[in-house]
Design a protein around this motif. Sequence first.
Motif, PDB file in Angstrom:
ATOM      1  N   ASN A   1      45.389  47.772  33.166  1.00  0.00           N
ATOM      2  CA  ASN A   1      46.642  47.405  33.622  1.00  0.00           C
ATOM      3  C   ASN A   1      46.842  46.647  35.055  1.00  0.00           C
ATOM      4  O   ASN A   1      47.876  46.313  35.432  1.00  0.00           O
ATOM      5  CB  ASN A   1      47.704  48.723  33.606  1.00  0.00           C
ATOM      6  CG  ASN A   1      47.897  49.515  32.520  1.00  0.00           C
ATOM      7  OD1 ASN A   1      48.523  48.535  31.559  1.00  0.00           O
ATOM      8  ND2 ASN A   1      47.750  50.637  32.327  1.00  0.00           N
ATOM      9  N   GLY A   2      45.685  46.754  35.640  1.00  0.00           N
ATOM     10  CA  GLY A   2      45.491  46.186  37.021  1.00  0.00           C
ATOM     11  C   GLY A   2      46.073  47.133  37.944  1.00  0.00           C
ATOM     12  O   GLY A   2      46.276  48.344  37.737  1.00  0.00           O
ATOM     13  N   PRO A   3      46.220  46.752  39.185  1.00  0.00           N
ATOM     14  CA  PRO A   3      46.765  47.916  40.417  1.00  0.00           C
ATOM     15  C   PRO A   3      48.039  48.339  39.597  1.00  0.00           C
ATOM     16  O   PRO A   3      48.949  47.550  39.205  1.00  0.00           O
ATOM     17  CB  PRO A   3      46.845  46.981  41.399  1.00  0.00           C
ATOM     18  CG  PRO A   3      45.907  45.761  41.122  1.00  0.00           C
ATOM     19  CD  PRO A   3      46.112  45.610  39.724  1.00  0.00           C
ATOM     20  N   MET A   4      48.144  50.046  39.818  1.00  0.00           N
ATOM     21  CA  MET A   4      49.267  50.464  39.434  1.00  0.00           C
ATOM     22  C   MET A   4      49.922  51.306  40.548  1.00  0.00           C
ATOM     23  O   MET A   4      49.270  51.977  41.510  1.00  0.00           O
ATOM     24  CB  MET A   4      49.041  51.256  38.441  1.00  0.00           C
ATOM     25  CG  MET A   4      48.437  50.653  37.183  1.00  0.00           C
ATOM     26  SD  MET A   4      47.997  51.641  35.883  1.00  0.00           S
ATOM     27  CE  MET A   4      49.788  52.520  35.373  1.00  0.00           C
ATOM     28  N   LYS A   5      51.098  51.529  40.488  1.00  0.00           N
ATOM     29  CA  LYS A   5      51.710  52.296  41.565  1.00  0.00           C
ATOM     30  C   LYS A   5      51.371  53.826  41.252  1.00  0.00           C
ATOM     31  O   LYS A   5      51.389  53.983  39.962  1.00  0.00           O
ATOM     32  CB  LYS A   5      53.307  52.140  41.806  1.00  0.00           C
ATOM     33  CG  LYS A   5      53.670  50.879  42.359  1.00  0.00           C
ATOM     34  CD  LYS A   5      55.270  50.664  42.234  1.00  0.00           C
ATOM     35  CE  LYS A   5      55.518  49.295  43.109  1.00  0.00           C
ATOM     36  NZ  LYS A   5      56.813  48.828  42.806  1.00  0.00           N
ATOM     37  N   VAL A   6      51.473  54.785  42.215  1.00  0.00           N
ATOM     38  CA  VAL A   6      51.131  56.220  41.941  1.00  0.00           C
ATOM     39  C   VAL A   6      52.349  56.531  40.633  1.00  0.00           C
ATOM     40  O   VAL A   6      51.895  57.565  39.738  1.00  0.00           O
ATOM     41  CB  VAL A   6      51.305  56.990  43.347  1.00  0.00           C
ATOM     42  CG1 VAL A   6      51.019  58.538  42.788  1.00  0.00           C
ATOM     43  CG2 VAL A   6      50.135  56.618  44.110  1.00  0.00           C
TER      44      VAL A   6
END
Length: 169
Positions: free
Chosen positions: A59-64
């Motif tokens: 998904n690539g960078p993700m929020k917590v």
Amino acid sequence: MNDRGDETMAHADLPRLENRVTFLTHRINARLQQVSLPVISPHGMDLYSSRILFALDQNGPMKVGQLVELMALPQSTISHQLKRMEKSGLIRRTRSDQDNRSVEVSQTEAGIKVTRICTALSDAVTERLNAAFAPGEMQALIEGLNRVFEALGDLPSLEARCEELIAEG
């Protein structure tokens, strides 16, 4: 008939432990631990951290919060896991430029290297499962497991049902 006999009759139509979905999912997770840990633990990984790295890779960078939702784990469990992974140099956590309350998680170069191991493991497990099921069966299994996940999402009604069963007991 005594209370014990009534209870036995009330549960006669329910499957035995070894055929209950809850127990089967426990056994599947235990088996995944057995086959996965020898591969990932030498790299300081457990199943949670390997799944997080795999999610970031897909998904690539993700929020917590996105990881909490995807992993279906409590915020505190994810935060602990991320702290450990950051300390190991596998991920980095950065505050969002748009919202200082939001933290974004991304892989480091070391994390990307370890992700290759996680991906190979996931691919090998998926290949094994695909070989064990016909394509239609695999799709039905995936759909069924997703339905199980959704059905268990309504915890207040499950809590109420447990109270009813105990009261009937």
